[in-house]
Scaffold this motif. Structure first.
Motif, PDB file in Angstrom:
ATOM      1  N   PHE A  92       1.739   4.484   3.304  1.00 46.95           N
ATOM      2  CA  PHE A  92       0.807   4.699   2.195  1.00 46.95           C
ATOM      3  C   PHE A  92       1.040   6.027   1.487  1.00 46.95           C
ATOM      4  O   PHE A  92       0.531   6.255   0.394  1.00 46.95           O
ATOM      5  N   ALA A  94      -4.194   4.373   5.161  1.00 44.75           N
ATOM      6  CA  ALA A  94      -3.784   3.072   5.692  1.00 44.75           C
ATOM      7  C   ALA A  94      -4.872   2.038   5.428  1.00 44.75           C
ATOM      8  O   ALA A  94      -6.069   2.316   5.578  1.00 44.75           O
ATOM      9  N   ASP A 132       2.195  -6.443   4.745  1.00 47.64           N
ATOM     10  CA  ASP A 132       2.441  -5.001   4.886  1.00 47.64           C
ATOM     11  C   ASP A 132       3.860  -4.654   5.323  1.00 47.64           C
ATOM     12  O   ASP A 132       4.083  -3.633   5.992  1.00 47.64           O
ATOM     13  N   GLY A 159       5.263  -0.537   2.799  1.00 45.98           N
ATOM     14  CA  GLY A 159       4.149   0.402   2.783  1.00 45.98           C
ATOM     15  C   GLY A 159       3.172   0.225   3.929  1.00 45.98           C
ATOM     16  O   GLY A 159       3.459  -0.408   4.937  1.00 45.98           O
ATOM     17  N   ASN A 160       2.025   0.803   3.782  1.00 42.68           N
ATOM     18  CA  ASN A 160       0.933   0.893   4.759  1.00 42.68           C
ATOM     19  C   ASN A 160       1.285   1.884   5.857  1.00 42.68           C
ATOM     20  O   ASN A 160       0.865   3.027   5.797  1.00 42.68           O
ATOM     21  N   SER A 185       1.783   5.252  -2.227  1.00 41.62           N
ATOM     22  CA  SER A 185       1.058   6.396  -2.785  1.00 41.62           C
ATOM     23  C   SER A 185       0.591   6.053  -4.192  1.00 41.62           C
ATOM     24  O   SER A 185       1.375   6.011  -5.132  1.00 41.62           O
ATOM     25  N   HIS A 199      -6.739   1.755  -1.572  1.00 43.73           N
ATOM     26  CA  HIS A 199      -6.611   2.326  -0.226  1.00 43.73           C
ATOM     27  C   HIS A 199      -5.884   3.659  -0.310  1.00 43.73           C
ATOM     28  O   HIS A 199      -4.669   3.711  -0.466  1.00 43.73           O
ATOM     29  N   ASP A 208      -4.464   0.836  -5.561  1.00 44.83           N
ATOM     30  CA  ASP A 208      -4.481  -0.334  -4.671  1.00 44.83           C
ATOM     31  C   ASP A 208      -5.760  -0.397  -3.832  1.00 44.83           C
ATOM     32  O   ASP A 208      -5.934  -1.297  -3.019  1.00 44.83           O
ATOM     33  N   PHE A 233      -4.695   7.622  -3.444  1.00 45.23           N
ATOM     34  CA  PHE A 233      -4.020   8.596  -2.587  1.00 45.23           C
ATOM     35  C   PHE A 233      -3.965   9.949  -3.281  1.00 45.23           C
ATOM     36  O   PHE A 233      -4.265  10.995  -2.696  1.00 45.23           O
ATOM     37  N   ASN A 289       0.857  -1.176   0.000  1.00 48.17           N
ATOM     38  CA  ASN A 289       0.000   0.000   0.000  1.00 48.17           C
ATOM     39  C   ASN A 289       0.899   1.234   0.000  1.00 48.17           C
ATOM     40  O   ASN A 289       1.434   1.629   1.031  1.00 48.17           O
TER      41      ASN A 289
END
Length: 300
Positions: A269, A212, A227, A230-231, A188, A209, A207, A192, A186
């Motif tokens: 993220f 988060a 995860d 990312g995240n 940018s 999301h 993705d 995002f 996850n």
């Protein structure tokens, strides 16, 4: 698809895994993956794109098995700790303003309403807990150790990278190409970009999301951990040392004896590709917190 480590009493091959992860599930419902001893090249080659000058490549041996959270610690899990102990986070103790997303401003704002309980987007008990400092993360580990009768800590930086790489030597555990992260990380992305007015960076894919993601929403790495790329940024136990890799012990390094900032790993993220590499390092003071700082736990 489910992947895992080989359960061996000797050092594992960097390319061999078993079909099922060996899991520990505690009273909070946290799932931890058992990782076997092994050795790996920590850091990055000088030719790696996006490399930092603090990533000197060196051999590290993890000499003892350990458990690592399959997921980042969630809002629901952190709430159980806070309610059981009446714990106040670093942010709550100061009574100051926290970081969160403001829909009207289409960006990050610093407001008193933002804490781990409120980050500016819809957050369930299964989202990673954020706006947490290193002090908050270690307080959680201390409480969990007493509750479970097993020692819980933040992972060392070496344990974290060993787990993230999952036997790989590439920029990401998914390969060298940035596109290989799709479905696993996850970062940018297009969603995002649609939320942040000032964002000028993103990957081409969506993705799903913008912020988060609930833990486990994306595919795990080859050792069953979700995860790691990312995240949210994840606190490690170590003090940060820019030149530490040059003098690091080969077996089970734990970082400098002292310092002013602690290591963060994994990216978030909000980040572009260079910050979610397996070798990327960041560091902040122990009381630092942001709406993309969280953690996962390790256990013996």
């Amino acid at each position: 698809m489910r992947f895992a480590v080989v359960a061996l009493s000797v050092f594992v091959s960097s390319t061999t895994f078993a079909a099922e992860p060996q899991l520990l599930t505690n009273s909070l419902g946290m799932k931890l993956v058992r990782l076997e001893p092994g050795e790996f090249q920590m850091g990055s080659p000088e030719t790696e794109e996006g490399r930092g000058d603090d990533e000197l490549r060196h051999k590290v041996r993890i000499t003892k098995p350990f458990y690592l959270g399959k997921h980042e610690v969630t809002v629901g899990q952190f709430r159980k700790f806070a309610e059981a102990t009446a714990y106040k986070t670093t942010l709550e103790k100061t009574g100051g303003a926290g970081f969160g997303f403001d829909a009207a401003a289409k960006g990050i704002e610093i407001l008193p309403k933002f804490t781990w309980r409120e980050v500016g987007w819809e957050q369930t008990d299964n989202h990673p807990a954020t706006n947490l400092s290193w002090d908050d993360a270690t307080a959680f580990c201390k409480w969990l150790s007493a509750t479970e009768g097993r020692r819980y800590t933040l992972p060392t930086e070496a344990q974290w990278e060993y787990a993230c790489r999952a036997g790989t030597t590439t920029r990401y555990s998914t390969g060298e190409a940035e596109e290989s992260l799709q479905g696993t990380a996850n970062v940018s992305d297009a969603s995002f970009l649609g939320k942040y007015a000032n964002a000028t960076w993103s990957v081409e894919w969506d993705d799903g999301h913008a912020f988060a993601a609930p833990v486990g929403s994306l595919k795990p790495n080859a050792w069953g951990l979700c995860d790691m790329h990312g995240n949210v940024w994840e606190w490690c136990a170590d003090w940060y040392g820019r030149d530490y890799y040059a003098k690091s012990p080969q077996d089970d390094p734990t970082g400098p004896d002292s310092g002013t900032v602690h290591v963060l790993r994994g990216g978030a993220f909000t980040n572009r590709f260079r910050f979610v590499r397996s070798a990327d390092r960041d560091a902040e003071r122990p009381k630092y917190r942001y709406n993309f700082t969280g953690f996962r736990v390790a256990a013996e």
